[in-house]
Write a protein that holds these residues in place. Structure first.
Motif, mmCIF file in Angstrom:
data_model
loop_
_atom_site.group_PDB
_atom_site.id
_atom_site.type_symbol
_atom_site.label_atom_id
_atom_site.label_comp_id
_atom_site.label_asym_id
_atom_site.label_seq_id
_atom_site.Cartn_x
_atom_site.Cartn_y
_atom_site.Cartn_z
ATOM 1 N N ARG A 54 -33.669 -2.821 -27.137
ATOM 2 C CA ARG A 54 -34.460 -4.049 -27.306
ATOM 3 C C ARG A 54 -35.658 -4.010 -26.368
ATOM 4 N N LEU A 55 -36.815 -4.355 -26.892
ATOM 5 C CA LEU A 55 -38.042 -4.363 -26.077
ATOM 6 C C LEU A 55 -38.301 -5.770 -25.559
ATOM 7 N N ASP A 56 -38.570 -5.878 -24.252
ATOM 8 C CA ASP A 56 -39.031 -7.150 -23.680
ATOM 9 C C ASP A 56 -40.474 -6.905 -23.241
ATOM 10 N N SER A 57 -41.403 -7.310 -24.092
ATOM 11 C CA SER A 57 -42.819 -7.086 -23.810
ATOM 12 C C SER A 57 -43.340 -8.287 -23.037
ATOM 13 N N PHE A 58 -43.916 -8.036 -21.856
ATOM 14 C CA PHE A 58 -44.384 -9.174 -21.050
ATOM 15 C C PHE A 58 -45.841 -8.977 -20.687
ATOM 16 N N VAL A 59 -46.520 -10.086 -20.471
ATOM 17 C CA VAL A 59 -47.967 -10.011 -20.247
ATOM 18 C C VAL A 59 -48.284 -9.775 -18.778
ATOM 19 N N ASP A 60 -47.651 -10.525 -17.895
ATOM 20 C CA ASP A 60 -47.948 -10.412 -16.465
ATOM 21 C C ASP A 60 -46.700 -10.632 -15.650
ATOM 22 N N GLY A 61 -46.707 -10.065 -14.437
ATOM 23 C CA GLY A 61 -45.631 -10.361 -13.497
ATOM 24 C C GLY A 61 -44.518 -9.334 -13.504
ATOM 25 N N ASP A 62 -44.825 -8.101 -13.056
ATOM 26 C CA ASP A 62 -43.738 -7.123 -13.116
ATOM 27 C C ASP A 62 -42.776 -7.230 -11.941
ATOM 28 N N VAL A 63 -43.075 -8.033 -10.921
ATOM 29 C CA VAL A 63 -42.077 -8.262 -9.863
ATOM 30 C C VAL A 63 -40.945 -9.121 -10.446
ATOM 31 N N GLU A 64 -41.322 -10.156 -11.189
ATOM 32 C CA GLU A 64 -40.297 -11.010 -11.814
ATOM 33 C C GLU A 64 -39.409 -10.193 -12.751
ATOM 34 N N ARG A 65 -40.045 -9.338 -13.579
ATOM 35 C CA ARG A 65 -39.259 -8.523 -14.514
ATOM 36 C C ARG A 65 -38.383 -7.525 -13.750
ATOM 37 N N SER A 66 -38.908 -6.929 -12.682
ATOM 38 C CA SER A 66 -38.099 -5.964 -11.915
ATOM 39 C C SER A 66 -36.900 -6.666 -11.292
ATOM 40 N N LEU A 67 -37.109 -7.875 -10.801
ATOM 41 C CA LEU A 67 -35.984 -8.631 -10.223
ATOM 42 C C LEU A 67 -34.917 -8.875 -11.283
ATOM 43 N N ARG A 68 -35.366 -9.162 -12.503
ATOM 44 C CA ARG A 68 -34.386 -9.408 -13.573
ATOM 45 C C ARG A 68 -33.609 -8.145 -13.936
ATOM 46 N N VAL A 69 -34.251 -6.974 -13.740
ATOM 47 C CA VAL A 69 -33.515 -5.715 -13.944
ATOM 48 C C VAL A 69 -32.464 -5.556 -12.846
ATOM 49 N N LEU A 70 -32.845 -5.865 -11.621
ATOM 50 C CA LEU A 70 -32.008 -5.545 -10.464
ATOM 51 C C LEU A 70 -30.908 -6.569 -10.211
ATOM 52 N N LEU A 71 -31.127 -7.809 -10.664
ATOM 53 C CA LEU A 71 -30.148 -8.864 -10.365
ATOM 54 C C LEU A 71 -29.098 -8.999 -11.460
ATOM 55 N N PRO A 72 -27.846 -9.242 -11.101
ATOM 56 C CA PRO A 72 -26.832 -9.482 -12.130
ATOM 57 C C PRO A 72 -27.235 -10.690 -12.966
ATOM 58 N N GLY A 73 -27.043 -10.572 -14.264
ATOM 59 C CA GLY A 73 -27.358 -11.708 -15.140
ATOM 60 C C GLY A 73 -28.833 -11.853 -15.447
ATOM 61 N N GLY A 74 -29.638 -10.866 -15.033
ATOM 62 C CA GLY A 74 -31.086 -10.955 -15.267
ATOM 63 C C GLY A 74 -31.460 -10.662 -16.707
ATOM 64 N N GLY A 75 -30.539 -10.040 -17.442
ATOM 65 C CA GLY A 75 -30.777 -9.818 -18.867
ATOM 66 C C GLY A 75 -31.638 -8.617 -19.192
ATOM 67 N N LEU A 76 -32.044 -7.858 -18.198
ATOM 68 C CA LEU A 76 -32.841 -6.653 -18.442
ATOM 69 C C LEU A 76 -32.133 -5.462 -17.807
ATOM 70 N N ASP A 77 -32.256 -4.298 -18.442
ATOM 71 C CA ASP A 77 -31.577 -3.104 -17.920
ATOM 72 C C ASP A 77 -32.543 -2.107 -17.313
ATOM 73 N N ALA A 78 -33.800 -2.172 -17.689
ATOM 74 C CA ALA A 78 -34.787 -1.248 -17.114
ATOM 75 C C ALA A 78 -36.186 -1.825 -17.300
ATOM 76 N N LEU A 79 -37.081 -1.371 -16.445
ATOM 77 C CA LEU A 79 -38.505 -1.636 -16.627
ATOM 78 C C LEU A 79 -39.178 -0.273 -16.609
ATOM 79 N N VAL A 80 -40.007 -0.004 -17.599
ATOM 80 C CA VAL A 80 -40.754 1.254 -17.612
ATOM 81 C C VAL A 80 -42.222 0.934 -17.845
ATOM 82 N N GLY A 81 -43.078 1.820 -17.317
ATOM 83 C CA GLY A 81 -44.496 1.681 -17.616
ATOM 84 C C GLY A 81 -45.370 1.618 -16.389
ATOM 85 N N ILE A 82 -46.655 1.578 -16.663
ATOM 86 C CA ILE A 82 -47.642 1.613 -15.581
ATOM 87 C C ILE A 82 -48.047 0.190 -15.220
ATOM 88 N N GLY A 83 -47.905 -0.114 -13.931
ATOM 89 C CA GLY A 83 -48.291 -1.431 -13.424
ATOM 90 C C GLY A 83 -48.866 -1.276 -12.028
#
Ligand SMILES: O=P(O)(O)OC[C@H]1O[C@](O)(COP(=O)(O)O)[C@@H](O)[C@@H]1O
Length: 311
Positions: A195-224
């Motif tokens: 599943r793709l979670d495409s986001f416009v801004d804020g890769d710290v928030e997305r990275s936190l969601r990868v790292l925290l339990p219950g964040g709903g994301l399993d990885a962040l990839v790409g150039i930021g």
């Protein structure tokens, strides 16, 4: 020195992050978030950043540390910033300071959630000194594995994560910042069946969601942004997640600066990005969604969150 004083791999005693340092840093961040909030919805990202920088510079100056800004943000966008090399604090133990006065400046200017003041502290010399770089290719993962590589295909990355997490690739969600430079990676996520979670801004928030339990994301990839990447490494280390990155210059000028600075252009491990345990905090400006947990906009209780390896 006490028997349980923290040391690095070489046995050097690391400075203690005292309650006084923590509470002064948090107070500075809260004040910066309040100052930035005045400009929420005003359409002017620079005004948001400038207000936060002004307060941070004044208040972080009172911290009982000998801090040096290793990661400042804003240079690539010519936005107001705390400069790399700038000294912070009124003296004390030695700390590297990584700061993004507002991650999600455009979100704040547009009156949207996701904007926050971000600060990380790590013992002097622990943070990657990559100030010449503006962009990193990043791979942030919930689980760590030696086989993971930022240069690997998304399909290979997902196969390893699926094995580590014990879930089918189809059940994994990968965040990719919506930028033309990341379009091929986003297509790879979809082609691999995740599943793709495409986001416009804020890769710290997305990275936190990868790292925290219950964040709903399993990885962040790409150039930021590179500053956001080094800050993320501090929290990845504290939360036991995986992260690796490589410099990814987006202009000839940036490539030239990287060459001149003699920076390592290979893969940067989590240890190369942040080699000692540190402390990372966010102060919400417009409200943060961390999946299992949300931080309300500044002014409400609970708008600040902290992650450190000792808490
Ligand atoms: O907008 P660019 O130049 O593609 O840079 C990407 C960076 O921008 C952001 O989305 C927002 O960063 P700022 O608000 O600090 O400018 C970061 O989270 C991300 O790393």
């Amino acid at each position: 020195m006490t028997d349980d004083a923290p040391t690095d791999r070489m046995g050097t005693v690391l400075p203690a992050l005292t309650p006084e340092i923590r509470s002064a840093a948090l107070e500075a961040m809260r004040s910066a978030a309040r100052a930035a909030a005045v400009h929420v919805g005003g359409g002017d990202g620079d005004a948001v950043d400038a207000a936060a920088v002004r307060v941070l510079r004044a208040q972080l100056g009172g911290l009982p540390i000998d801090g040096v800004v290793v990661v400042g943000e804003g240079e690539k966008d010519r936005a107001p910033m705390l400069f790399v090399g700038e000294h912070i604090g009124r003296g004390g133990s030695g700390w590297d300071v990584a700061v993004d006065p507002v991650d999600g400046t455009r979100l704040a200017a547009a009156g949207q959630p996701g904007a926050m003041v971000v600060l990380a502290l790590a013992p002097r010399g622990a943070l990657a000194d990559i100030g010449a770089a503006h962009y990193l290719r990043k791979l942030v993962t919930r689980a760590d594995d030696d086989r993971l590589s930022v240069a690997a295909s998304v399909a290979d990355t997902l196969a390893i994560l699926s094995e580590r997490l014990g879930r089918d690739v189809a059940e994994l969600t990968v965040a990719v910042q919506d930028r033309p430079r990341n379009a091929a990676l986003a297509r790879e996520v979809v082609a691999a069946g995740a599943r793709l979670d495409s986001f416009v801004d804020g890769d710290v928030e997305r990275s936190l969601r990868v790292l925290l339990p219950g964040g709903g994301l399993d990885a962040l990839v790409g150039i930021g942004g590179a500053p956001e990447g080094v800050i993320t490494a501090v929290v990845a280390r504290a939360l036991g997640g995986g992260m690796r990155a490589s410099l990814s210059p987006q202009s000839r000028r940036e490539a030239g600066r990287i060459r001149e600075a003699g920076l390592d252009e290979g893969e940067l491990s989590l240890d190369a990005l942040c080699s000692a345990d540190g402390w990372m905090a966010v102060a919400s400006v417009t409200g943060i969604d961390l999946g299992a947990r949300t931080l309300p906009p500044v002014g409400a209780d609970g708008s600040v969150a902290v992650w450190a390896s000792d808490s």
